[in-house]
Design a protein around this motif. Sequence first.
Motif, PDB file in Angstrom:
ATOM      1  N   PRO A  77      14.935  78.487  21.401  1.00  0.00           N
ATOM      2  CA  PRO A  77      15.472  79.772  20.923  1.00  0.00           C
ATOM      3  C   PRO A  77      16.692  80.246  21.704  1.00  0.00           C
ATOM      4  O   PRO A  77      17.536  80.966  21.164  1.00  0.00           O
ATOM      5  N   VAL A  78      16.810  79.836  22.961  1.00  0.00           N
ATOM      6  CA  VAL A  78      18.014  80.187  23.732  1.00  0.00           C
ATOM      7  C   VAL A  78      19.248  79.546  23.097  1.00  0.00           C
ATOM      8  O   VAL A  78      20.315  80.170  23.005  1.00  0.00           O
ATOM      9  N   THR A  79      19.115  78.298  22.629  1.00  0.00           N
ATOM     10  CA  THR A  79      20.250  77.643  21.967  1.00  0.00           C
ATOM     11  C   THR A  79      20.637  78.395  20.700  1.00  0.00           C
ATOM     12  O   THR A  79      21.829  78.491  20.362  1.00  0.00           O
ATOM     13  N   ILE A  80      19.640  78.927  19.998  1.00  0.00           N
ATOM     14  CA  ILE A  80      19.937  79.711  18.788  1.00  0.00           C
ATOM     15  C   ILE A  80      20.662  81.000  19.155  1.00  0.00           C
ATOM     16  O   ILE A  80      21.657  81.380  18.526  1.00  0.00           O
ATOM     17  N   ILE A 192      15.167  86.200  14.873  1.00  0.00           N
ATOM     18  CA  ILE A 192      14.063  85.234  14.867  1.00  0.00           C
ATOM     19  C   ILE A 192      13.971  84.522  16.208  1.00  0.00           C
ATOM     20  O   ILE A 192      12.877  84.334  16.758  1.00  0.00           O
ATOM     21  N   ALA A 193      15.128  84.140  16.757  1.00  0.00           N
ATOM     22  CA  ALA A 193      15.137  83.449  18.052  1.00  0.00           C
ATOM     23  C   ALA A 193      14.601  84.347  19.155  1.00  0.00           C
ATOM     24  O   ALA A 193      13.864  83.890  20.046  1.00  0.00           O
ATOM     25  N   LEU A 197      11.403  83.535  21.539  1.00  0.00           N
ATOM     26  CA  LEU A 197      11.497  83.562  23.000  1.00  0.00           C
ATOM     27  C   LEU A 197      10.481  84.531  23.592  1.00  0.00           C
ATOM     28  O   LEU A 197       9.829  84.230  24.604  1.00  0.00           O
ATOM     29  N   LEU A 198      10.338  85.669  22.955  1.00  0.00           N
ATOM     30  CA  LEU A 198       9.369  86.658  23.427  1.00  0.00           C
ATOM     31  C   LEU A 198       7.954  86.111  23.353  1.00  0.00           C
ATOM     32  O   LEU A 198       7.138  86.304  24.261  1.00  0.00           O
ATOM     33  N   ASN A 199       7.658  85.374  22.267  1.00  0.00           N
ATOM     34  CA  ASN A 199       6.317  84.784  22.122  1.00  0.00           C
ATOM     35  C   ASN A 199       6.023  83.773  23.211  1.00  0.00           C
ATOM     36  O   ASN A 199       4.876  83.608  23.630  1.00  0.00           O
TER      37      ASN A 199
END
Length: 204
Positions: A77-80, A192-193, A197-199
Amino acid sequence: MSVFQTYLQLGFFHIFNLRAYDHLVFLLALCAPYVLSDWRRVVALVTSFTVGHSLTLALATLGVVSFAPAVIEALIPVTILLTCAANLRQAGRAGLSRPSRRRPESVLWVPANALAAGFGLIHGLGFSNYLRELLGQQSRPVLELLSFNVGVEIGQLLIVGLILLVGFLVLRVLGTPRRDWLLVVSGAAGGIAAMLLLNQFTGG
């Protein structure tokens, strides 16, 4: 079916699958700045991403590199988010109000391709978890790696083709300003990302 056909299908349906939505969202963010006439740029961009993830997929599957799966699941998700941030910065520039027809001088040696390849290194480690489960104890799955990568690439090209087609309908048929399209798509992908990441940190 042959081994090649089997792993070709597995690679295709691994990426062309709603359960792989993190990778789908990345492709959406990656292609958001482009229009249908930029298809050469997009093919080069996606192929650069494939080169990156093919390298780490092979290294991880063959046991050359090891990693903590939780770290990779957080980095995807960081890449997103970083891709969306680059899109939002681009949306602030002039000339995005309508699709550009000017063909870029180069489709290969551009910073966007290098960035896509770098992010592909991270996504390839994510793909390797799934492939290693399929392979079990097999130690030299060269043919399987090749066909799985080809299947993933075919799936990716189909996905980005659909993204460009939807973008064409939104921009040219509905007349939506290009800047608005880029802002909405990047904002949705970034949201969404951020949730992914939070999850990862909350265990959700």
